[in-house]
Motif scaffolding. Sequence first.
Motif, PDB file in Angstrom:
ATOM      1  N   LEU A 154       1.124  -1.435  -0.011  1.00  0.00           N
ATOM      2  CA  LEU A 154      -0.132  -0.544   0.324  1.00  0.00           C
ATOM      3  C   LEU A 154       0.836   1.553   0.005  1.00  0.00           C
ATOM      4  O   LEU A 154       1.669   1.028   0.756  1.00  0.00           O
ATOM      5  CB  LEU A 154      -0.740   0.399   1.246  1.00  0.00           C
ATOM      6  CG  LEU A 154      -2.304  -1.015   1.371  1.00  0.00           C
ATOM      7  CD1 LEU A 154      -3.007  -0.391   2.729  1.00  0.00           C
ATOM      8  CD2 LEU A 154      -3.498  -0.758   0.257  1.00  0.00           C
ATOM      9  N   HIS A 158       0.148   1.375   6.977  1.00  0.00           N
ATOM     10  CA  HIS A 158      -0.830   0.761   7.451  1.00  0.00           C
ATOM     11  C   HIS A 158      -0.936  -0.693   8.339  1.00  0.00           C
ATOM     12  O   HIS A 158       0.443  -1.291   7.621  1.00  0.00           O
ATOM     13  CB  HIS A 158      -2.127  -0.156   6.138  1.00  0.00           C
ATOM     14  CG  HIS A 158      -3.056  -0.396   6.455  1.00  0.00           C
ATOM     15  ND1 HIS A 158      -3.028  -1.406   7.370  1.00  0.00           N
ATOM     16  CD2 HIS A 158      -4.587   0.555   6.930  1.00  0.00           C
ATOM     17  CE1 HIS A 158      -4.915  -1.647   7.026  1.00  0.00           C
ATOM     18  NE2 HIS A 158      -5.358  -0.419   7.390  1.00  0.00           N
ATOM     19  N   LYS A 161      -0.041  -3.023   5.001  1.00  0.00           N
ATOM     20  CA  LYS A 161       0.818  -2.666   3.603  1.00  0.00           C
ATOM     21  C   LYS A 161       0.963  -3.394   3.433  1.00  0.00           C
ATOM     22  O   LYS A 161       0.829  -3.327   1.805  1.00  0.00           O
ATOM     23  CB  LYS A 161       1.175  -1.027   4.248  1.00  0.00           C
ATOM     24  CG  LYS A 161       2.479  -1.558   4.702  1.00  0.00           C
ATOM     25  CD  LYS A 161       3.578  -0.258   4.598  1.00  0.00           C
ATOM     26  CE  LYS A 161       4.667  -0.553   5.005  1.00  0.00           C
ATOM     27  NZ  LYS A 161       5.280   0.886   5.167  1.00  0.00           N
ATOM     28  N   ASP A 211      -6.405   3.359   0.301  1.00  0.00           N
ATOM     29  CA  ASP A 211      -5.559   3.416   1.479  1.00  0.00           C
ATOM     30  C   ASP A 211      -6.006   1.957   2.319  1.00  0.00           C
ATOM     31  O   ASP A 211      -5.952   1.913   3.861  1.00  0.00           O
ATOM     32  CB  ASP A 211      -5.406   4.461   3.001  1.00  0.00           C
ATOM     33  CG  ASP A 211      -4.670   5.850   1.951  1.00  0.00           C
ATOM     34  OD1 ASP A 211      -3.929   5.049   0.399  1.00  0.00           O
ATOM     35  OD2 ASP A 211      -4.848   6.387   2.504  1.00  0.00           O
TER      36      ASP A 211
END
Length: 428
Positions: A154, A158, A161, A211
């Motif tokens: 990502l 996160h 991610k 996101d």
Amino acid sequence: MRFLLSLALLTTLSQALPFSLVKHEALGGDGPTLFVIGGIHGNEPGSYFAASVLAQYYTITKGNLWVIPNLNHKSIMMNSRGVNGDMNRKFADIDIHDTDYPIVDEVKKIITDPKVDLILNLHDGHGFYRKEYKNTIFNPGAWGQTCVIDQGTLDCDHQYKNLSTIASEVSQGLNNGLIQDHHIFDVRNTNTRFDDEAMKHSLTFFAINHDKPAFAIETSKNLPTLEEKVFYQLRAIEGYMRYMGISYNRPFDLTTEKLKEIIKDNGFVTINNKINLNLENLRKDLSFIPLESKSNGFSFTHPLGGMLQEEGKYNLYIGNQKISSLSPSIHEAGQCNEKIAIEIDGKVEKLDFAKEYLIEADVSIINKSTTRTNIIGFTHESKKDESNIHVTLKDFDPKYSIDKEAKAYRVEFYRENDFCGMALIHFK
Ligand SMILES: [Zn+2]
């Protein structure tokens, strides 16, 4: 089923949406939330039957599981990829007049809900993915048996991610326990931003641009049975839950034999709160079903249950399977408040509409009111009102039964021409 649902710590079902959203949440609602979407493509039954089993049978003891089992419900019933075009190409932009707009708009809201931590979009894909071209089934263009990612990581920070790492771990977990060796799973990275114009319009790419970690699970359309597709979908979803630290209970062993049994359970439909039909053994065609002229309410216990009006008939579906076709007899709603009783094998009890009564030997409807009783398929003396007569199975013409075994029959109640309700008498 009812018992299983009562085990759920907290299960909510939203009715106002154009699809079902089932939320299984551990007490307090704390912990990570996985959001699973089944049925974006109506001709991919592995996807929506897996999501449906998840919604109906799983319970969550830590974290949260949100499931849409029937996103594109009309396309599911019509066994079409998308009756209004490909819904998975409508997430970058969609015309407000597009028939799919309310569905796409609602699901975007759920994807971007701050509570949602990870999203899975379920599909059945062509062939078996291989990095090297072997033939038209096994090749780099196939989608089957893959965990799909749009990019390796990502763009934001996160907890989840590292899409590539997560998909690899889930895919390796799946490969310990394949039904056949050639069912092996792999990660397919579409590099959407740079390489894939079409996928830029997909649900998962919408999610990662907001996101949110998102993956597609693709089981192969070339697997021989529905239960094998559901088996791999559920194992993949469980892999993601384990990765996220979501704890679940599944009240059955995850085997194809068990799944085959579970998938066959069609549940019940209630119509206008007056008629209740068991979808298990229902005849394919039923005639003179008393329905109302304007709107009729069909309520299914199965998340994939739905009704489509086609050529004057009311067709009942579970997923892409047409269970029965009802030819209506139009009656307005009658008000019948009198107490009607039923005598079953010598024992009297109150009669309720939309209920099935099991009969050992004989049955009689005890009714002294002005409500008329009509026992469908009863062949003896022809009377206007068939109350207060003892009836046995041999008194019926089997072609009027509601079930394929010719054991269950309709008892209908009318006030003049208005329909009050139906009960079923089912001989053991
Ligand atoms: Zn698909």
